[in-house]
Motif scaffolding. Structure first.
Motif, short mmCIF file in Angstrom:
data_model
loop_
_atom_site.label_atom_id
_atom_site.label_comp_id
_atom_site.label_asym_id
_atom_site.label_seq_id
_atom_site.Cartn_x
_atom_site.Cartn_y
_atom_site.Cartn_z
N ARG A 186 0.90 -1.23 -0.03
CA ARG A 186 0.14 -0.02 0.10
C ARG A 186 0.93 1.21 -0.22
NH1 ARG A 186 -5.34 0.84 1.42
NH2 ARG A 186 -5.76 -1.10 0.63
N LEU A 187 2.21 1.51 0.32
CA LEU A 187 2.69 2.44 0.59
C LEU A 187 3.33 3.09 -0.78
CD1 LEU A 187 4.51 4.17 2.54
CD2 LEU A 187 6.55 2.72 2.05
N ASP A 188 2.93 4.49 -1.03
CA ASP A 188 3.29 5.11 -2.26
C ASP A 188 4.69 5.62 -2.10
OD1 ASP A 188 3.32 6.71 -4.45
OD2 ASP A 188 1.43 8.02 -3.72
N LYS A 238 10.04 0.99 2.60
CA LYS A 238 9.30 -0.09 2.70
C LYS A 238 9.55 -1.22 3.82
CE LYS A 238 7.45 0.02 -1.88
NZ LYS A 238 7.10 -1.11 -3.33
N ARG A 296 3.77 13.78 2.18
CA ARG A 296 2.86 12.65 1.45
C ARG A 296 3.38 11.31 1.72
NH1 ARG A 296 3.78 9.86 -2.96
NH2 ARG A 296 5.70 10.93 -3.25
N LEU A 297 4.88 11.26 1.79
CA LEU A 297 5.11 9.90 2.14
C LEU A 297 4.86 9.56 3.63
CD1 LEU A 297 6.73 7.32 1.74
CD2 LEU A 297 8.74 8.69 2.32
N SER A 322 1.13 8.53 3.67
CA SER A 322 1.14 7.31 3.07
C SER A 322 1.46 6.15 4.09
CB SER A 322 1.97 7.30 1.83
OG SER A 322 1.77 5.96 1.15
N LEU A 373 -1.32 5.59 6.61
CA LEU A 373 -2.46 5.04 5.91
C LEU A 373 -2.25 3.49 5.74
CD1 LEU A 373 -3.74 7.48 3.59
CD2 LEU A 373 -4.94 6.90 5.59
N SER A 374 -0.72 3.48 5.31
CA SER A 374 -0.57 1.68 4.85
C SER A 374 -0.09 0.95 6.16
CB SER A 374 0.97 1.86 4.16
OG SER A 374 0.85 2.62 3.16
N HIS A 406 -3.74 0.04 7.44
CA HIS A 406 -4.41 -0.96 6.57
C HIS A 406 -3.71 -2.20 6.92
CE1 HIS A 406 -5.34 -3.12 3.13
NE2 HIS A 406 -4.08 -3.41 2.51
#
Length: 516
Positions: free
Chosen positions: A423-425, A438, A455-456, A459, A462-463, A466
């Motif tokens: 999921r990580l952007d 990662k 943004r990272l 992310s 959120l990741s 999840h």
């Protein structure tokens, strides 16, 4: 053998056992809170963090059977003191470690000590307490473990905020020393010289088989489940563990007494306790990092925010006995597992914006479910043991529980790592930075701080949430399956009656010991 009369020192002796179990509980939760800090300072990947947790658990699980037998043959109190001394030595090594590999090695040494402490603390109970008091004694040990669990994060958080990370190992030294003193002065010696000998080949098969299995699960997110090495390790684990079972079934006096599993009460209570440990270990691996890396609390704040789960566990440990006496083990274990499942599934609704209040709610329910399922399951398993196999039988129970915990950390940790990475952007990051991000949510935040990428960081949060959601859903499903099995098959034995037969002869008569 002759039955032992009621031991007038039994409640004082229980104090020695409580001190021993307190050491283990204290240490386990200190590490959970320390892992995010250690990951940042030692540049540890998620896989290395899993090994810092699992090196201890794999050694712990693989040596508990021979540890129980050593206590049966050479004296349970004597071997318990040895276990506390080894645990103390491993803690010293951990406090002096300079890199991840040294920490993992120290944790393995501590696992050797814990393997002696856990089953021998439990195996003494049938010799000290009759069936009408044993459940209360187990409840007190569980409550002591519950007390050690919140103390670990609180003290560990304070130490991490003021000293170097190695201080979380150093704090075990006075705890282990207190346990040794309590055992020397309070615990009577018991033994059963007729118990089976420790089998070196069987011990080696257990250790290598479990090690191969845990290694394969931890490495799966990096290599892929279909990787050649992964398949080879899973195959080797299957061959080694199958060889262990076949070898033990042919032995006239086996170390792994499979006949104990033929007893329905022991088998089903052990399965229930194992599944509970699977769920709890996975939760305790995921939640502290969520509280620190995602919500932004420091180590001490994380310890404080784990208290609702510990409070729920202490309430359940105290209240389990009257509920058991009224409704019986099957109803209480099943209900506890349903509560645990509900807590996990409720927790799977957590988002990055949920805040701590929602987390505190499902953590408190987790503690209640854990306490109301694990206390009667352990009591039922111990009550079903033949009295002359208390050491090896409680070792088998503890082994299954710790294997459940080890697989919980490995499997659920791997699911978390895989979901986080998927999921990580990392779009726009150079290859090395993307790879580093990662590795873990802690590493991703470090890269985000270095590059100034909000943004990272968003992310990464959120990741991770999840990944934690995936873990909690699996925990909820596992708890529901365990609840169904308990409701269908677990003997509905009230705690005061246990097996419904005359209490078996005690494990052994107390023997003189120089320390008394």
């Amino acid at each position: 053998m002759v039955a032992v009369t009621v031991n007038p020192r039994r409640w004082w002796a229980l104090g020695a056992l409580v001190a021993s179990m307190l050491v283990l509980a204290f240490d386990s939760t200190i590490l959970n809170v320390a892992l995010p800090t250690m990951a940042g300072q030692l540049d540890a990947t998620t896989g290395q963090q899993q090994w810092m947790a699992d090196a201890y658990i794999v050694v712990f699980a693989s040596l508990m059977l021979p540890a129980g037998l050593l206590g049966d043959r050479f004296g349970r109190r004597r071997m318990l003191i040895c276990g506390l001394a080894v645990f103390l030595g491993g803690s010293v090594l951990g406090s002096l470690a300079g890199d991840v590999n040294a920490v993992i090695a120290a944790r393995a040494v501590m696992g050797v000590g814990a393997a002696l402490i856990m089953p021998l603390s439990l195996s003494v109970l049938p010799a000290l307490f009759g069936p009408d008091e044993r459940g209360k004694a187990i409840g007190m040990i569980s409550a002591a473990s519950a007390l050690g669990m919140p103390l670990g994060p609180l003290v560990g958080g304070f130490l991490l905020n003021h000293f170097w990370w190695g201080s979380v190992f150093l704090i075990n030294i006075p705890m282990a020393a207190l346990g040794i003193a309590a055992c020397v002065f309070l615990l009577p010696e018991t033994r059963d010289p007729a118990s089976p000998k420790v089998g070196l080949v069987s011990t080696a098969l257990t250790t290598t088989g479990l090690g191969a299995l845990i290694y394969a699960i931890i490495q799966a997110p990096d290599r892929g489940w279909g990787d050649d090495l992964e398949l080879a390790m899973f195959g080797a684990a299957a061959v080694l563990l199958a060889s262990l079972v076949l070898r033990e079934r042919r032995m006239p006096s086996p170390m792994l007494d499979m006949s104990l599993l033929a007893q329905r009460g022991f088998l089903l209570n052990t399965v229930a306790a194992t599944l509970v440990m699977f769920v709890l270990s996975g939760l305790m691996f995921a939640v502290p990092t969520y509280l620190q890396a995602v919500l932004g609390h420091d180590s001490f704040g994380t310890g404080l925010r784990l208290l609702p789960m510990m409070a729920g566990l202490m309430v359940a440990a105290k209240g389990a006995q009257p509920v058991l006496a009224r409704f019986g083990a099957r109803a209480v274990v099943s209900a506890g597992l349903v509560v645990l499942a509900f807590a996990a599934l409720l927790g799977s609704r957590t988002t990055t914006d949920s805040g701590y209040g929602f987390t505190a709610l499902w953590l408190s329910l987790t503690g209640l479910g854990f306490g109301f399922s694990i206390v009667p399951a352990m009591d039922g398993a111990l009550g079903a043991l033949p009295a002359d196999r208390a050491g090896s039988g409680s070792g088998l129970l503890s082994t299954f529980r710790q294997v459940g915990g080890a697989i919980g950390v490995a499997l659920l940790g791997s699911l978390l790592a895989g979901a986080f990475r998927d999921r990580l952007d990392v779009a726009g990051l150079p290859g090395p930075m993307a790879h580093a991000a990662k590795e873990s949510v802690v590493a991703a935040h470090a890269v985000a701080a270095h590059t100034g990428s909000a943004r990272l960081a968003a992310s990464a949060n959120l990741s991770y949430v999840h990944g934690m959601t995936v873990v909690l859903i699996v925990c909820g499903i596992a708890s529901l399956v365990a609840a169904l099995l308990a409701a269908l098959f677990l003997p509905n034995t009230p705690v005061v009656q246990h097996t419904g037969r005359k209490e078996a002869p005690a494990v052994a008569t107390p023997v003189a010991d120089a320390g008394q």
